[in-house]
Design a protein around this motif. Structure first.
Motif, short mmCIF file in Angstrom:
data_model
loop_
_atom_site.label_atom_id
_atom_site.label_comp_id
_atom_site.label_asym_id
_atom_site.label_seq_id
_atom_site.Cartn_x
_atom_site.Cartn_y
_atom_site.Cartn_z
N ALA A 222 0.82 -1.22 0.00
CA ALA A 222 0.00 0.00 0.00
C ALA A 222 0.85 1.27 0.00
N GLN A 223 1.98 1.25 0.74
CA GLN A 223 2.82 2.44 0.83
C GLN A 223 3.40 2.84 -0.53
N THR A 226 0.66 3.88 -3.06
CA THR A 226 0.17 5.24 -2.79
C THR A 226 1.17 6.29 -3.26
N GLY A 229 1.39 6.45 -7.01
CA GLY A 229 0.15 7.02 -7.54
C GLY A 229 0.18 8.53 -7.49
#
Length: 276
Positions: A222-223, A226, A229
């Motif tokens: 997720a890190q 993110t 992104g």
């Protein structure tokens, strides 16, 4: 990423300290001296690489009073306040300041709390499921099998620490979630630690550090997703610039060999661990 491993109110700190039966501030102390050189070296490398580069964004306006809730939570954590009471108080305090300054009204405050709770639903469900699965595995002898398999390859306390680090690393690579990793590996780490008389604070630190460093490097975590992104770059292409997680892995591995850092009350902790 640095702050996550040093925070006394993060989910990883709570999970690591809870599974090993130690105080959160002691785990943070263990982490600090391992993280510090990795963070400083990362800062120097990034500063040198970006020297002469102009910033593409400017800081927006801010009000000091709106920073007070964060400071209050930090001070409360350092003072050893109960983390759930502390976070609940922080939410109420932040809401009160928001209403007082006219930033939000009561309904907006309730909506913000609701969105915050909704954002944690996925993690809560995962924790409940994982906890149940681990309970079933333990009931049917799975934990004992893994424990016997791992310990059969371990010949010393140092080997035990590397074994725990390896377990945490593999689970994080598979789950891409360091909190779930700690909850899953925690019972195994505690049993191995008792067998070899390891400090529970060190065990909590190992679980946190090795799950965190891999969490900061895997391109499907997720890190990273993110970050890429926001930046609009490839999750694979950014790996070569992940200086901090790589250095953290190196320093965390070194700490397993040279027994660093050493807390002055380590022996007392071992006695408490064995007694429990």
């Amino acid at each position: 990423m640095v702050g996550d491993s040093l925070s006394m109110i993060s989910d990883t700190t709570i999970a690591a300290a809870s599974t090993q039966g130690c105080k959160m501030k002691d785990k943070v102390k263990m982490n600090f001296f391992i993280i510090l050189p990795a963070a400083l070296l990362s800062f120097i490398i990034i500063a040198v690489m970006t020297a002469g580069t102009a910033a593409s964004a400017e800081a927006g306006p801010y009000e000091v009073i709106k920073v007070v809730p964060y400071v209050a939570v930090l001070v409360g954590a350092l003072a050893g306040a109960n983390v759930f009471v502390l976070l609940a108080g922080g939410v109420v305090f932040a809401g009160a300041i928001g209403i007082f300054t006219g930033t939000l009204d009561m309904w907006q405050f309730i909506d913000a709390v609701s969105k915050g709770m909704a954002g944690m639903q996925e993690l809560c469900i995962l924790v409940v499921i994982v906890g149940g699965v681990i309970g079933l595995i333990k009931h049917n002898g799975g934990i004992d099998f893994i424990l016997n398999f791992v310990t059969s390859k371990i010949k010393s306390p140092t080997g035990a620490k590397f074994g725990i680090a390896l377990i945490a690393s593999i689970i994080d690579l598979c789950t891409a979630n360091n909190t779930i990793t700690i909850i899953t590996a925690g019972p195994l780490a505690k049993d191995i630690g008792k067998k070899y008389g390891l400090d529970p604070r060190k065990l909590a630190s190992i679980l946190d550090l090795f799950s965190s460093c891999w969490q900061g490097m895997i391109p499907y975590g997720a890190q990273i997703l993110t970050a890429v992104g926001i930046a609009g770059v490839s999750s694979i292409g950014v790996i070569k610039f992940l200086y901090y997680p790589i250095l953290l892995l190196i320093f965390a591995s070194i700490s397993l060999v040279i027994e660093f850092p050493k807390l002055s009350f380590k022996k007392e902790a071992n006695k408490e661990s064995k007694a429990s």
